[in-house]
Design a protein around this motif. Structure first.
Motif, PDB file in Angstrom:
ATOM      1  N   THR A 181      52.551  84.651 -19.689  1.00  0.00           N
ATOM      2  CA  THR A 181      53.190  83.493 -19.051  1.00  0.00           C
ATOM      3  C   THR A 181      54.216  82.818 -19.955  1.00  0.00           C
ATOM      4  OG1 THR A 181      51.333  82.210 -19.866  1.00  0.00           O
ATOM      5  CG2 THR A 181      51.245  82.908 -17.559  1.00  0.00           C
ATOM      6  N   ALA A 182      54.285  83.266 -21.214  1.00  0.00           N
ATOM      7  CA  ALA A 182      55.116  82.544 -22.186  1.00  0.00           C
ATOM      8  C   ALA A 182      56.623  82.677 -21.943  1.00  0.00           C
ATOM      9  CB  ALA A 182      54.765  82.973 -23.603  1.00  0.00           C
ATOM     10  N   LEU A 191      62.186  83.738 -25.062  1.00  0.00           N
ATOM     11  CA  LEU A 191      60.858  83.523 -25.629  1.00  0.00           C
ATOM     12  C   LEU A 191      60.987  82.519 -26.770  1.00  0.00           C
ATOM     13  CD1 LEU A 191      57.929  84.430 -25.511  1.00  0.00           C
ATOM     14  CD2 LEU A 191      58.537  86.406 -26.909  1.00  0.00           C
ATOM     15  N   TRP A 203      52.089  87.289 -27.654  1.00  0.00           N
ATOM     16  CA  TRP A 203      52.426  86.166 -26.785  1.00  0.00           C
ATOM     17  C   TRP A 203      51.892  86.412 -25.378  1.00  0.00           C
ATOM     18  CZ3 TRP A 203      55.847  89.665 -28.729  1.00  0.00           C
ATOM     19  CH2 TRP A 203      56.584  90.424 -27.806  1.00  0.00           C
ATOM     20  N   ARG A 230      55.949  79.968 -29.103  1.00  0.00           N
ATOM     21  CA  ARG A 230      55.047  80.590 -28.137  1.00  0.00           C
ATOM     22  C   ARG A 230      54.509  81.928 -28.651  1.00  0.00           C
ATOM     23  NH1 ARG A 230      55.486  78.650 -22.988  1.00  0.00           N
ATOM     24  NH2 ARG A 230      55.908  76.423 -23.086  1.00  0.00           N
ATOM     25  N   HIS A 285      48.128  89.682 -22.653  1.00  0.00           N
ATOM     26  CA  HIS A 285      49.038  89.365 -23.744  1.00  0.00           C
ATOM     27  C   HIS A 285      49.951  90.535 -24.057  1.00  0.00           C
ATOM     28  CE1 HIS A 285      46.818  85.716 -24.429  1.00  0.00           C
ATOM     29  NE2 HIS A 285      47.659  85.381 -25.386  1.00  0.00           N
ATOM     30  N   GLU A 313      61.597  73.851 -20.968  1.00  0.00           N
ATOM     31  CA  GLU A 313      60.648  74.827 -20.445  1.00  0.00           C
ATOM     32  C   GLU A 313      61.290  75.790 -19.461  1.00  0.00           C
ATOM     33  OE1 GLU A 313      57.725  75.026 -21.659  1.00  0.00           O
ATOM     34  OE2 GLU A 313      57.629  73.132 -22.746  1.00  0.00           O
TER      35      GLU A 313
END
Lengths: 275, 371
Positions: free
Chosen positions: B364-365, B283, B361, B287, B307, B226
């Motif tokens: 926050t991705a 990325l 996406w 996600r 988004h 992550e």
């Protein structure tokens, strides 16, 4: 009519070739063995079966002494060659040092140098440089011959052992060390079991090489240190008698037996049986 | 966190001639944890393991086991044992002799050795196979023999060099769980080397990702995935799309970032990096969502504000069973990887080659990378 490699045995040119090989390779040996049982002083005509020549052979003190000498020389030189050859192979395998290639070449030298040269070299060496004292007690009187035999047979042992070492998995030694084994323990528990087929093959090789060596022995042996092949040669110089045939037959059987033993031991998993 | 490290690499380097196999590594392994050294081949992970085992000595720096510098302590006197990559079972010994070898060398009485070998055979579920030869065992059984042999002296740390690489894929999967369970059962610290990220993530409590002899990141598996610390880690652990970034607007709140290769400015819900710092935007393919309808469309599936959207065309589809990996070409030709689960209930029909799609996406991705 294309076929596998074995099918060639059915074609007549190949069969002829095989027959020729059989006749010229084994014919002389078989006829020598057959005539050792011939009931005739002359070796040309078959006159019936006898064991007389073998009886004579075993009554011949000189020949028996020569045979004993040969076995002693072979046994002692094999023992020393095994130790020396294995140590040399381990040294060349385990360490990297200056002149390593040169030493590896020197070790193999006795294999390629013509035997007659080695024989003459030992003759000069043991007469001029380091005369071997005469009149020593058995088996020290055989010392010069044993040293000469070691000098060529240890090369064969080193060669065979090096080949086997090349296939050694170093991680086995690492694993043993990791489990607490010292260098000596690794040698005993891991390396020697791995080498055992090579040690058996090398030992038998050294033994048979020593047993039937004529040229080098001829130049290093004195009047009281006759070996079996040298004695046979001396007998042949007068005439090819049935005794010679009988003696040769024994030598052939002994070497063939040892070679068969070596092959058999190499075929199985010796490391397994040895432990 | 108060527990002292059981193994400490203190600025350790190992040179093989001009090659820096290990280059100034400092790392602490805690007592009782399952630690993985993860990296591509040639990253120095196996050298680190052999430095702990004592099979190699550091060119510089110190290796401490239980707080003691082990420089000069030979491999056969160290309180650690190893499972070797090729297993290195002694071919001329039986399974029982292999497992008991460490005790035999230590001079343990034969009766006690026999008892402990029996216990070890039970531990790795090989009861009754003690008299077999290693070559009469299956790959999985040989693996267990190697484990039992290394565990029988109850080492402070068990070192595992690519322990599952000799097994086929199916067995490897099963052995992962078993190995983790074994570690929990015996309570010994495990230090494992692997190039397989799945293996490391599935088994380890913490991982160190190594590259060119240096530590890139040390973290728990989830944190590695992550919050990768560098492009190398992001790329090595799972698939990733990386865009080179340039700061456009740093408002209090979402930052707007321009990425080369990306047509549209990115809105990111993160603290903006200081101006002038080079950075990259990572990325993960899973996600990103694929849609047939884009922003502005009245029936757009997601709100526009939080988004990011980009238009593209499906160029390649790699079907993987439970999911498919789509290669989507943006307007400028840049390929973006998108992982989309297959067969979800209520999901729209699968996308096909050359179909125009929208990538979407959340702000926050993505993750920002500074190395």
């Amino acid at each position: 009519m294309a076929g596998g490699p074995l099918d060639y045995g059915h074609r007549w040119p190949m069969r002829l070739w095989l027959a020729a090989v059989g006749v010229f390779l084994y014919g002389p040996l078989l006829s020598l063995m057959a005539f050792s049982f011939n009931n005739s002083r002359r070796t040309i005509v078959w006159r019936g079966f006898t064991l007389d020549w073998y009886r004579k052979l075993f009554a011949d003190a000189d020949l028996l002494t020569a045979f004993g000498n040969s076995l002693t020389i072979a046994a002692l030189s094999t023992l020393v060659s095994l130790g020396l050859g294995t140590a040399t192979a381990l040294l060349l395998w385990r360490f990297r040092f200056e002149g390593q290639t040169a030493i590896a070449g020197l070790v193999a030298l006795p294999i390629v140098v013509p035997e007659i040269c080695l024989g003459v070299a030992f003759l000069v060496f043991f007469s001029a440089v380091l005369p071997w004292p005469t009149g020593l007690a058995w088996p020290f009187n055989l010392g010069a011959i044993i040293i000469a035999h070691i000098s060529f047979s240890f090369s064969f042992v080193a060669l065979v052992v090096r080949a086997r070492l090349a296939g050694f998995d170093h991680s086995l030694a690492d694993a043993a060390r990791d489990l607490g084994a010292s260098d000596g323990t690794i040698l005993r528990d891991i390396l020697l079991p791995h080498l055992s087929p090579a040690l058996i093959a090398g030992g038998l090789l050294a033994f048979t090489l020593s047993l039937d060596d004529f040229v080098i022995t001829f130049f290093t042996s004195g009047p009281d240190t006759i070996t079996f092949p040298v004695k046979v040669y001396a007998m042949v110089r007068f005439s090819v008698t049935p005794e010679v045939n009988a003696a040769s037959t024994l030598l052939i059987l002994l070497t063939a037996g040892l070679a068969a033993l070596a092959l058999r031991l190499q075929g199985g998993d010796i490391g397994r049986e040895a432990l | 966190m108060a527990a002292p490290p059981i193994i400490c690499f203190d600025n350790v380097s190992k040179f093989h001639g001009p090659v820096r196999a290990v280059d100034g590594v400092s790392l602490d392994i805690r007592e009782g944890e399952f630690f993985a050294l993860l990296g591509p081949s040639g990253c120095g992970k196996t050298s680190l393991l052999r430095l702990v085992a004592g099979l190699e000595m550091p060119s510089a720096g110190r290796v401490l086991i239980d707080g003691v510098d082990v420089a000069g302590v030979p491999a056969n006197r160290r309180p650690v044992n190893m499972v070797f990559q090729g297993l290195a079972l002694f071919p001329h010994m039986t399974v029982a002799e292999n497992i008991g070898y460490g005790l035999k060398v230590a001079g343990v009485a034969p009766a006690e050795t026999a008892d402990r070998v029996a216990d070890a055979l039970a531990l790795v579920k090989l009861v009754g196979l003690g008299q077999r030869r290693p070559d009469q065992l299956s790959g999985g059984q040989r693996q267990r023999v190697a484990l039992a042999r290394a565990l029988i002296k109850r080492p402070r740390v068990l070192l595992l060099d690519e322990p599952l690489s000799a097994l086929d894929a199916k067995l490897r999967e099963a052995m992962r769980a078993e190995l983790a369970q074994l570690q929990a059962d015996v309570g010994i610290t495990f230090l494992m080397v692997t190039h397989d990220q799945d293996e490391a993530l599935a088994m380890a409590d913490r991982c160190a990702v190594l590259n060119h002899g240096r530590v890139e990141q040390v973290a728990a598996p989830a944190a590695l995935y992550e919050m990768p610390a560098s492009r190398f880690v992001a790329d090595f652990i799972g698939g990733v799309n990386v865009f080179e970034g340039r700061l456009l607007v740093a408002l209090p709140g979402p930052a707007s970032i321009a990425a080369t290769d990306l047509d549209v400015p990115l809105r990111l819900d993160i603290t903006a990096p200081p101006p002038g710092t080079p950075f990259w935007v990572a990325l993960r393919p899973e996600r990103i969502a694929l849609y047939r309808r884009g922003p502005g469309d009245a029936a757009a599936p997601v709100a526009d504000t939080d988004h990011n959207h980009a238009a593209g065309i499906v160029r390649h589809i790699a079907y993987r069973g439970s999911a498919s990996l789509y290669h989507v070409a943006l307007g400028n030709g840049r390929i973006v990887q998108v992982l989309r689960p297959n067969g979800l209930p209520g999901a729209p029909a699968d996308f096909v080659m050359a179909e125009p799609v929208w990538l979407t996406w959340a702000a926050t991705a993505p993750t920002l990378l500074f190395a």
